[in-house]
Design a protein around this motif. Structure first.
Motif, mmCIF file in Angstrom:
data_model
loop_
_atom_site.group_PDB
_atom_site.id
_atom_site.type_symbol
_atom_site.label_atom_id
_atom_site.label_comp_id
_atom_site.label_asym_id
_atom_site.label_seq_id
_atom_site.Cartn_x
_atom_site.Cartn_y
_atom_site.Cartn_z
ATOM 1 N N UNK A 115 1.029 24.463 -5.406
ATOM 2 C CA UNK A 115 1.514 24.463 -4.018
ATOM 3 C C UNK A 115 0.510 25.131 -3.091
ATOM 4 N N UNK A 116 0.229 24.492 -1.963
ATOM 5 C CA UNK A 116 -0.642 25.080 -0.954
ATOM 6 C C UNK A 116 0.181 25.994 -0.045
ATOM 7 N N UNK A 117 -0.499 26.738 0.800
ATOM 8 C CA UNK A 117 0.208 27.581 1.756
ATOM 9 C C UNK A 117 1.055 26.730 2.701
ATOM 10 N N UNK A 118 0.553 25.549 3.037
ATOM 11 C CA UNK A 118 1.330 24.648 3.889
ATOM 12 C C UNK A 118 2.586 24.185 3.163
ATOM 13 N N UNK A 119 2.460 23.872 1.869
ATOM 14 C CA UNK A 119 3.634 23.485 1.081
ATOM 15 C C UNK A 119 4.681 24.593 1.110
ATOM 16 N N UNK A 120 4.238 25.834 0.913
ATOM 17 C CA UNK A 120 5.161 26.971 0.867
ATOM 18 C C UNK A 120 5.843 27.181 2.212
ATOM 19 N N UNK A 123 8.517 24.478 2.540
ATOM 20 C CA UNK A 123 9.689 24.758 1.715
ATOM 21 C C UNK A 123 10.518 25.882 2.318
ATOM 22 N N UNK A 124 9.850 26.906 2.846
ATOM 23 C CA UNK A 124 10.560 28.024 3.474
ATOM 24 C C UNK A 124 11.332 27.544 4.699
ATOM 25 N N UNK A 125 10.722 26.650 5.478
ATOM 26 C CA UNK A 125 11.402 26.096 6.662
ATOM 27 C C UNK A 125 12.645 25.322 6.247
ATOM 28 N N UNK A 126 12.518 24.493 5.217
ATOM 29 C CA UNK A 126 13.662 23.701 4.742
ATOM 30 C C UNK A 126 14.792 24.618 4.296
ATOM 31 N N UNK A 147 14.695 19.671 0.203
ATOM 32 C CA UNK A 147 14.110 20.718 -0.634
ATOM 33 C C UNK A 147 13.587 20.134 -1.939
ATOM 34 N N UNK A 148 14.372 19.258 -2.554
ATOM 35 C CA UNK A 148 13.939 18.660 -3.816
ATOM 36 C C UNK A 148 12.739 17.732 -3.602
ATOM 37 N N UNK A 149 12.693 17.059 -2.455
ATOM 38 C CA UNK A 149 11.518 16.246 -2.133
ATOM 39 C C UNK A 149 10.287 17.121 -1.962
ATOM 40 N N UNK A 150 10.452 18.268 -1.289
ATOM 41 C CA UNK A 150 9.303 19.152 -1.059
ATOM 42 C C UNK A 150 8.795 19.744 -2.368
ATOM 43 N N UNK A 214 8.041 29.788 -7.382
ATOM 44 C CA UNK A 214 6.892 28.963 -6.993
ATOM 45 C C UNK A 214 5.925 29.786 -6.146
ATOM 46 N N UNK A 215 6.462 30.533 -5.213
ATOM 47 C CA UNK A 215 5.621 31.366 -4.344
ATOM 48 C C UNK A 215 4.908 32.454 -5.138
ATOM 49 N N UNK A 216 5.541 32.931 -6.214
ATOM 50 C CA UNK A 216 4.933 33.960 -7.071
ATOM 51 C C UNK A 216 3.933 33.373 -8.057
ATOM 52 N N UNK A 217 3.772 32.071 -8.054
ATOM 53 C CA UNK A 217 2.838 31.369 -8.950
ATOM 54 C C UNK A 217 3.213 31.591 -10.413
#
Length: 257
Positions: A115-120, A123-126, A147-150, A214-217
Motif C-alpha cells: 500500500x502506498x501513502x495515497x492508498x492509506x 482507506x482512511x477517508x473511506x 473499503x473492500x475495493x480499496x 495494513x498501515x503497520x505493514x
C-alpha cells in the motif's frame, strides 16, 4: 427497502449485451463513454464499471485505462460463472464468505506490504465516511463495499480488483445481508439499547483493525484480521462454518483464537 444495485448492474449489462449481439455496437467499435452510459441509464459510474466488467468476462469487450471499452466479439463465450446467493440460501451465502476469506485475507496481507501513502489516505477517508453513516443502510453499504475495493486496489495486483469486480454481485450481496441483519437486531431492541448499537460499532472496529494492520505493514496481522472479520460476520448471521470446514482446514479455522 434498499434499492439493490445488483439489479441495476444486471439491467445495464443485459441491455449492453443485447446491443452488442444485435450489432448496434459493432465489433471493433468503442462503447459510449462511461459518463454517457451513466447518464443514459440514470446510474452511478460504479454500476457502469461493474456492468462493462461483466461484458469483459464474457469475452464481449476489451477495456483499457484511458481508452475505454472496445467491442471484441458479438458471440457470448461460455466460461466460469457464479450466481448470486438467493434469499434464504444460507449454504450458498456461507460459500461466498469462505471464498472471500481466502481472497481478502491474502489481499490484506499484500496490501500491508504494498500500500502506498495515497492508498492509506484513501482507506482512511473511506473508513471515516463509513463511521459517519453506520446507521444509514444504503450509504453504509456503499462505503463498506468501497473499503473492500480499496483493500484489493492496495495490493497493486490488478487481478484482485478485476476478480472483485467480476464477483461484485456476490460480494455486495454478502455485505448487504450482514449489514441488514445487524441493523435489524438494533431496531428490534429499545432505542437506547447500548448492546444493539455496540454490534454495529464492533463491525466497524473490525474494519479499523484490518486498516491498522495494513498501515503497520504487518501482513500476518492483516491477513488474520481480514479473515476474523469475515468469520465473525458468519457468526453474526448464524452460519455454521463447521459444516464446510469439518473435513479440511480453512481460512476461517486459521482465524480462530
Amino acid at each position: 427497502m434498499l434499492k439493490q444495485r445488483t439489479s441495476l448492474t444486471d439491467h445495464v449489462a443485459d441491455v449492453l449485451t443485447n446491443r452488442i449481439l444485435e450489432g448496434q455496437y459493432a465489433v471493433g467499435e468503442k462503447l459510449p463513454a462511461g459518463r454517457l452510459l451513466a447518464e443514459e441509464f440514470g446510474v452511478s459510474a460504479a454500476v457502469i464499471r461493474e456492468a462493462t466488467e461483466r461484458l469483459r468476462t464474457q469475452g464481449l469487450v476489451r477495456s483499457r485505462q484511458g481508452v475505454g471499452c472496445m467491442v471484441l466479439s458479438n458471440v457470448l463465450q461460455d466460461g466460469f460463472q457464479m450466481n448470486t446467493a438467493q434469499a434464504g440460501d444460507r449454504q450458498a451465502l456461507l460459500h461466498i464468505y469462505e471464498l472471500r476469506a481466502g481472497l481478502e485475507g491474502e489481499a490484506a496481507a499484500l496490501a500491508a506490504q504494498r500500500a502506498t501513502e495515497e492508498d492509506l489516505r484513501h482507506m482512511a477517508h473511506i473508513l471515516a465516511e463509513l463511521r459517519a453513516s453506520l446507521h444509514v443502510p444504503e450509504s453504509a453499504l456503499e462505503w463498506d463495499f468501497a473499503f473492500h475495493r480499496s483493500l484489493t486496489a492496495a495490493t497493486h495486483n490488478p487481478h484482485y480488483s478485476q476478480l472483485l469486480a467480476y464477483l461484485s454481485d456476490q460480494w455486495r450481496h454478502s455485505v448487504q445481508v450482514a449489514r441488514l441483519h445487524t441493523l435489524k437486531l438494533e431496531m428490534a431492541g429499545p432505542a437506547t439499547d447500548e448492546s444493539a448499537l455496540a454490534r454495529t460499532q464492533s463491525v466497524h472496529e473490525e474494519h479499523e483493525a484490518i486498516f491498522r494492520a495494513i498501515r503497520a505493514r504487518d501482513p500476518m496481522e492483516a491477513r488474520l484480521r481480514a479473515q476474523e472479520h469475515l468469520q465473525r460476520a458468519c457468526e453474526r448471521l448464524g452460519l455454521d462454518v463447521s459444516v464446510s470446514t469439518s473435513s479440511s482446514p480453512s481460512s476461517f479455522n486459521a482465524g480462530r483464537k
